[in-house]
Design an enzyme around this catalytic site. Structure first.
Site, short mmCIF file in Angstrom:
data_model
loop_
_atom_site.label_atom_id
_atom_site.label_comp_id
_atom_site.label_asym_id
_atom_site.label_seq_id
_atom_site.Cartn_x
_atom_site.Cartn_y
_atom_site.Cartn_z
CB ALA A 209 69.32 33.51 15.91
CE LYS B 121 79.06 49.83 17.63
NZ LYS B 121 78.17 48.71 17.83
CG ASN C 129 85.64 46.95 12.17
OD1 ASN C 129 85.96 45.89 12.67
ND2 ASN C 129 84.54 47.57 12.51
CB SER D 46 83.84 42.38 14.62
OG SER D 46 83.52 43.61 13.99
P1 NAD Z 1 76.72 36.81 12.94
O1 NAD Z 1 77.29 36.51 11.61
O2 NAD Z 1 77.20 36.06 14.14
O3 NAD Z 1 75.13 36.62 12.90
C1 NAD Z 1 74.35 36.87 11.77
C2 NAD Z 1 73.42 35.67 11.63
O4 NAD Z 1 72.46 35.95 10.65
C3 NAD Z 1 74.14 34.40 11.20
O5 NAD Z 1 73.92 33.38 12.14
C4 NAD Z 1 73.53 34.07 9.84
O6 NAD Z 1 73.37 32.66 9.64
C5 NAD Z 1 72.19 34.75 9.93
N1 NAD Z 1 71.65 35.13 8.62
C6 NAD Z 1 72.21 35.94 7.74
N2 NAD Z 1 71.42 36.08 6.64
C7 NAD Z 1 70.33 35.34 6.86
C8 NAD Z 1 69.16 35.08 6.12
N3 NAD Z 1 68.93 35.62 4.90
N4 NAD Z 1 68.25 34.26 6.66
C9 NAD Z 1 68.47 33.73 7.87
N5 NAD Z 1 69.55 33.92 8.62
C10 NAD Z 1 70.48 34.73 8.13
O7 NAD Z 1 76.89 38.37 13.15
P2 NAD Z 1 76.91 39.20 14.52
O8 NAD Z 1 78.29 39.29 15.03
O9 NAD Z 1 75.84 38.70 15.42
O10 NAD Z 1 76.54 40.66 13.98
C11 NAD Z 1 75.23 41.04 13.59
C12 NAD Z 1 75.19 42.56 13.45
O11 NAD Z 1 75.46 43.15 14.75
C13 NAD Z 1 76.27 43.13 12.52
O12 NAD Z 1 75.79 44.26 11.87
C14 NAD Z 1 77.40 43.51 13.48
O13 NAD Z 1 78.25 44.51 12.96
C15 NAD Z 1 76.58 44.01 14.66
N6 NAD Z 1 77.26 43.96 15.97
C16 NAD Z 1 77.93 42.84 16.35
C17 NAD Z 1 78.55 42.81 17.61
C18 NAD Z 1 79.26 41.57 18.11
O14 NAD Z 1 79.92 41.66 19.16
N7 NAD Z 1 79.16 40.42 17.47
C19 NAD Z 1 78.47 43.93 18.43
C20 NAD Z 1 77.75 45.05 18.01
C21 NAD Z 1 77.14 45.05 16.77
#
Ligand code: NAD
Length: 313
Positions: A8, A188, A196, A261
């Site tokens: 989350a 993508k 990136n 990102s």
């Molecule tokens: P983020 O780092 O903000 O969120 C990931 C979350 O997962 C973190 O809060 C972390 O604490 C939690 N987490 C990780 N391992 C864990 C575990 N074992 N147990 C519990 N919690 C755990 O990352 P994000 O930016 O939300 O990206 C998530 C995915 O979405 C990635 O693959 C990213 O490339 C993709 N994505 C992100 C965006 C963006 O705008 N942020 C857009 C499109 C796609």
């Protein structure tokens, strides 16, 4: 629908909040202690363009997911790529034989990881153009709009995938059913696999990268490596069209002024990157298929070297 958001962070907060606002029962799972504390004390704050939402959603660390939690209908996977396996090792108690997993991570190879934990029939894959950021623990910045493509991995999963589509539709997440989500995932990955890593190593935004005399050559070579490997997996990438999609982002009115990102994660926040699941995955798959991918290999190594220099966590 009872939905767990596994990871989350930025994107998980966006999807979780929007699904909750549409009336679904949403639980968040994350391991970041400050984030958990902030959400338990003040709710999850979502800062949209024109309004702010505070949602008092239950949030658990993976260790708190125990046998007496009831199973959920859907898990939306939104960790970073390298965190996916650990997450699914921990959340088994909320997964029943009926639970579906919808993977919205960027990158390649997640089907293999998820298949270790979930039958293929219960896996949905997707890509999204939505974005999100975190202003701090419990505080998501949710500007802009987007859409989501989704498709079940196995034909037998289609009926439930269409139910998920309807739920996402009601939440304003603009989903569309895809007849070839694997193509979209590779496309993508090409965009992420060029902009990136290159902007991160060159320390520039997307417009500045696009203005370089070498930009066209680099893009063409890297997309060519992705295409050769994808072809072995039955995906025929339309390379000119993929290159056009990458070049369209150079415009300052599009994403030109944006730092990708990976740049934000590594250069600004000293966080480890998803490179092993983008260029690194093409390098690895290329070795398995005896296809040479020197640019992907070099870019993966450079990013890992930068992670080491910056002591990324
Ligand atoms: P983020 O780092 O903000 O969120 C990931 C979350 O997962 C973190 O809060 C972390 O604490 C939690 N987490 C990780 N391992 C864990 C575990 N074992 N147990 C519990 N919690 C755990 O990352 P994000 O930016 O939300 O990206 C998530 C995915 O979405 C990635 O693959 C990213 O490339 C993709 N994505 C992100 C965006 C963006 O705008 N942020 C857009 C499109 C796609």
């Amino acid at each position: 629908m009872k939905i767990a958001i596994a990871g989350a962070g930025a994107m998980g907060s966006r999807i979780g909040l929007m699904l909750h606002q549409a009336g679904n029962e949403v639980i968040l799972i994350d391991r970041w202690p400050d984030h958990i504390k902030a959400i338990r004390e003040n709710g999850l704050i979502g800062e949209f363009e024109d309004h702010k939402v505070v949602a008092h959603l239950p949030i658990y660390s993976p260790e708190e997911i125990v046998e007496d939690h009831t199973s959920v209908d859907l898990v939306v996977a939104l960790t970073k790529s390298m965190q996916l396996r650990a997450m699914f090792q921990d959340i088994q108690p909320i997964i029943s034989e009926k639970t579906f997993v919808f993977c919205l991570l960027n990158g390649l190879g997640h089907d293999e990881t998820l298949s270790e934990f979930i039958p293929r029939e219960n896996i949905i894959f997707g890509t999204t153009t939505w974005t999100a950021g975190l202003a701090g623990p419990g505080h998501a910045s949710l500007v802009g709009t987007g859409s989501i493509e989704m498709e079940n991995l196995d034909p037998s999963g289609k009926a439930f995938t269409l139910e998920v589509l309807e739920v996402f539709q009601k939440a304003g997440l603009n989903p569309v059913y895809s007849n070839n989500v694997r193509y979209s995932i590779w496309k993508k990955a090409c965009i992420n696999g060029t902009l990136n890593g290159l902007c991160t190593i060159l320390d520039c935004n997307i417009a500045d990268f696009g203005s370089l005399s070498i930009a066209g050559d680099l893009i063409e070579t890297i997309v060519g490596e992705f295409a050769s490997v994808a072809e072995v997996e039955g995906i025929i990438l339309d390379q000119p069209q993929v290159i056009q999609a990458i070049e369209a982002t150079y415009d300052v009115k599009a994403q030109g002024l944006h730092f990708p990102s990976m740049y934000q994660d590594l250069i600004r926040n000293h966080r480890k990157t998803e490179i092993d699941y983008i260029n690194g995955a093409v390098w690895q798959k290329g070795m398995n298929y005896q296809i040479s991918t020197p640019y992907c290999a070099f870019l993966t190594q450079l990013i890992h070297a930068k992670e080491e220099l910056l002591e990324a966590k």
